[in-house]
Design a protein around this motif. Sequence first.
Motif, PDB file in Angstrom:
ATOM      1  N   TYR A 179       0.852  -1.194   0.000  1.00 37.83           N
ATOM      2  CA  TYR A 179       0.000   0.000   0.000  1.00 37.83           C
ATOM      3  C   TYR A 179       0.888   1.244   0.000  1.00 37.83           C
ATOM      4  O   TYR A 179       0.612   2.226  -0.675  1.00 37.83           O
ATOM      5  CB  TYR A 179      -0.910   0.055   1.230  1.00 37.83           C
ATOM      6  N   ALA A 204      -9.184  13.131   0.997  1.00 39.33           N
ATOM      7  CA  ALA A 204      -9.493  11.976   1.841  1.00 39.33           C
ATOM      8  C   ALA A 204      -9.262  12.312   3.318  1.00 39.33           C
ATOM      9  O   ALA A 204      -9.833  11.681   4.198  1.00 39.33           O
ATOM     10  CB  ALA A 204      -8.640  10.777   1.439  1.00 39.33           C
ATOM     11  N   ASP A 261     -13.046   3.456  11.476  1.00 38.61           N
ATOM     12  CA  ASP A 261     -12.285   2.334  10.934  1.00 38.61           C
ATOM     13  C   ASP A 261     -11.233   1.921  11.943  1.00 38.61           C
ATOM     14  O   ASP A 261     -10.630   2.764  12.601  1.00 38.61           O
ATOM     15  CB  ASP A 261     -11.603   2.730   9.616  1.00 38.61           C
ATOM     16  N   SER A 272      -7.492  -8.292   4.095  1.00 32.18           N
ATOM     17  CA  SER A 272      -7.889  -7.320   3.076  1.00 32.18           C
ATOM     18  C   SER A 272      -8.129  -5.979   3.752  1.00 32.18           C
ATOM     19  O   SER A 272      -8.107  -5.874   4.976  1.00 32.18           O
ATOM     20  CB  SER A 272      -9.166  -7.765   2.360  1.00 32.18           C
ATOM     21  N   LEU A 273      -8.376  -4.965   2.929  1.00 29.52           N
ATOM     22  CA  LEU A 273      -8.804  -3.668   3.475  1.00 29.52           C
ATOM     23  C   LEU A 273     -10.272  -3.452   3.139  1.00 29.52           C
ATOM     24  O   LEU A 273     -10.709  -2.336   2.893  1.00 29.52           O
ATOM     25  CB  LEU A 273      -7.989  -2.530   2.858  1.00 29.52           C
ATOM     26  N   ARG A 274     -11.023  -4.544   3.089  1.00 32.77           N
ATOM     27  CA  ARG A 274     -12.425  -4.449   2.700  1.00 32.77           C
ATOM     28  C   ARG A 274     -13.195  -3.498   3.619  1.00 32.77           C
ATOM     29  O   ARG A 274     -14.116  -2.829   3.179  1.00 32.77           O
ATOM     30  CB  ARG A 274     -13.092  -5.825   2.763  1.00 32.77           C
ATOM     31  N   ASP A 275     -12.807  -3.497   4.872  1.00 37.44           N
ATOM     32  CA  ASP A 275     -13.511  -2.651   5.828  1.00 37.44           C
ATOM     33  C   ASP A 275     -13.112  -1.193   5.695  1.00 37.44           C
ATOM     34  O   ASP A 275     -13.931  -0.321   5.509  1.00 37.44           O
ATOM     35  CB  ASP A 275     -13.133  -3.115   7.239  1.00 37.44           C
ATOM     36  N   GLN A 276     -11.796  -0.981   5.793  1.00 32.50           N
ATOM     37  CA  GLN A 276     -11.304   0.395   5.918  1.00 32.50           C
ATOM     38  C   GLN A 276     -11.217   1.084   4.555  1.00 32.50           C
ATOM     39  O   GLN A 276     -11.393   2.303   4.463  1.00 32.50           O
ATOM     40  CB  GLN A 276      -9.915   0.394   6.564  1.00 32.50           C
ATOM     41  N   GLY A 277     -10.865   0.312   3.541  1.00 32.70           N
ATOM     42  CA  GLY A 277     -10.827   0.865   2.188  1.00 32.70           C
ATOM     43  C   GLY A 277      -9.587   1.672   1.851  1.00 32.70           C
ATOM     44  O   GLY A 277      -9.257   1.824   0.698  1.00 32.70           O
ATOM     45  N   LYS A 278      -8.917   2.217   2.849  1.00 34.07           N
ATOM     46  CA  LYS A 278      -7.781   3.089   2.537  1.00 34.07           C
ATOM     47  C   LYS A 278      -6.798   3.165   3.690  1.00 34.07           C
ATOM     48  O   LYS A 278      -7.126   2.825   4.828  1.00 34.07           O
ATOM     49  CB  LYS A 278      -8.294   4.493   2.197  1.00 34.07           C
ATOM     50  N   VAL A 279      -5.589   3.608   3.386  1.00 32.04           N
ATOM     51  CA  VAL A 279      -4.599   3.906   4.423  1.00 32.04           C
ATOM     52  C   VAL A 279      -4.126   5.332   4.181  1.00 32.04           C
ATOM     53  O   VAL A 279      -3.077   5.563   3.596  1.00 32.04           O
ATOM     54  CB  VAL A 279      -3.385   2.952   4.372  1.00 32.04           C
ATOM     55  N   THR A 280      -4.919   6.282   4.630  1.00 30.92           N
ATOM     56  CA  THR A 280      -4.604   7.688   4.341  1.00 30.92           C
ATOM     57  C   THR A 280      -4.034   8.397   5.556  1.00 30.92           C
ATOM     58  O   THR A 280      -3.777   9.587   5.523  1.00 30.92           O
ATOM     59  CB  THR A 280      -5.866   8.435   3.877  1.00 30.92           C
TER      60      THR A 280
END
Lengths: 429, 143
Positions: free
Chosen positions: B39, B61, B102, B132-140
């Motif tokens: 990521y 974001a 998240d 997976s990152l299915r929950d969080q969706g991002k690493v911002t």
Amino acid sequence: MPDSLVSPSKTMEASYVVDDRENGLFRVNRKVFLDEDVLNLERERIFSRCWLFIGHASELPDPNDFVTRNVGGKEMIFNRDRKGNFHAFLNTCPHRGAMVERQESGNSLGFKCFYHGWAFNNNGNYATRHEKGVYPEDFNQDGCANLVPVKLEQYRDFFFVNFDEAAEPLESYLADSKQIFDIIGDHSPNGMEVVGGAQKYSIRANWKLLMENSYDGYHALDTHETYFKYLTEAIGGPAEMPTVTNVMDLKNGHASIEGDAPWGRPVAKWIPAWGEKAKAEVEEIRREVESRVGKERAERVCRLGRNTGIFPNLVINDIMAITIRTFYPVAPGVMNVTAWALGVKGESREFRKRRLDNFLEFLGPGGFATPDDVEALESAHRGYAAYQLAPWNDISRGLSRPESEPFKADDEEQMRCFWREWDRRMGGE
Amino acid sequence: MLDEWRLGEWLALFTEDAVYEVPRAGADETADSAEDLFYIADNYFRLGHRVKRMLDKAAHAEWPRSVQSHMISNVRIKGSDEEGVHVSCRFITHRAKNEIVDTYAGHHNYILRTVDGKLRIASKRTFIASDSLRDQGKVTIIL
Ligand code: FES
Ligand SMILES: [Fe+2]
């Protein structure tokens, strides 16, 4: 949510997509992003009938290799049998349904269901011995105990499945989008491969918004302001603004935008930040491509990039790196996204690193751009809750150009290609 | 510091040849950013820009800014070599934005080094304990 009780499989309101070419207006009703009935109809008329990307040949280099993944809402196995032939099966046991393979990938001569132990060869055939008398003598004569195969076809190294027995062949479905796969094939004489695993994430927005976004040439400078600030510092030279912009209607709902951009491309456009040694390498790659495909085509392959949408849910962006992504709605307001990076087989470690750096700078959950796209999609989706009062999305940009004038990448013609096909398949025409 | 968005001070903790990496959720410790799709795989230059970007209102974001809570436990000094002192710890980080919380959990591996009498981070690698990152969706944010 549904405000009509009409059975969704029989009718759809004709007015979801308004294509008013005479007045230069194109509109999409926001209800299509929220409505359960619309999603059910999409499952039936789009995801059960269109060709859906399942995987890349490089993911299964050897006989007996397999991967499992969800495609179009269905658990699938994509594998090669002992002879090396490719297959796609539903990953559900013909006995009472459990998944017969639960690892993401591996190499195996067969699959064994853990629930009651039914076993299958990797060509899908039932391979279990039961004591005499419990099943009829001619059990499985009709194949009822084999894994259920799904129609699988490939173009270049890209494999697609189709759940509709009557579907047209993949090549005619892909229509003019085949050229996009051909261009990627031209990156190297050694072929391409999926690099080191997939990014799996979710977006709390309707799936169609990601298709629109993926080739939206209009949003880049606003949404991705911070990426371009970074890029200006990172390339180590002036950021040249694009001079070429082509919009390609690739037929059957597929479309692509093509152009040049300030970023470097592993194949093959050098930027000063990569240094002198890389410059020689990039020039060498470019020379190799030119000698293989000719100068003119090499310009397309090496210098120009493309954002392509293959209807309904495959994106191939050949930009500062190559990403393939598919997405599928788990609900009207949530999609699961799976994204891969594609690289040239056998490229050096340094080059691979540069390619992946390019990818990560822009793309993915930790990139400097994708998360802002996601924020935009999620924010739009929240806005659609007011669709009864603010019912329309405007996708008219460029529609009123005179016919002699080509569309530009920051027009919205590519999205209109998607929506016209969507509307046709959903029965709106 | 991270909870309070004091990112400039946080960045100053790093050496100028530092790396900051977040491999794909579920990746093991041998994951290599030259071979695997991560990521985040920042060198110091890119990490500097990450911080600049996070503080920029055009980083949509993270604007309006998310609210974060970082919790660290099980800090272990694993040894030292010519690279520096190897330290690992478990983390749970919460990020709230748009009324959604998240949760990220996992562990960090640090390599610490003394530069001009001050302890600095030469490497931070963050392993997310998930598939997976299915929950969080991002690493911002910085985890
Ligand atoms: S469900 Fe697979 S053996 Fe029974
Ligand atoms: Fe974008």
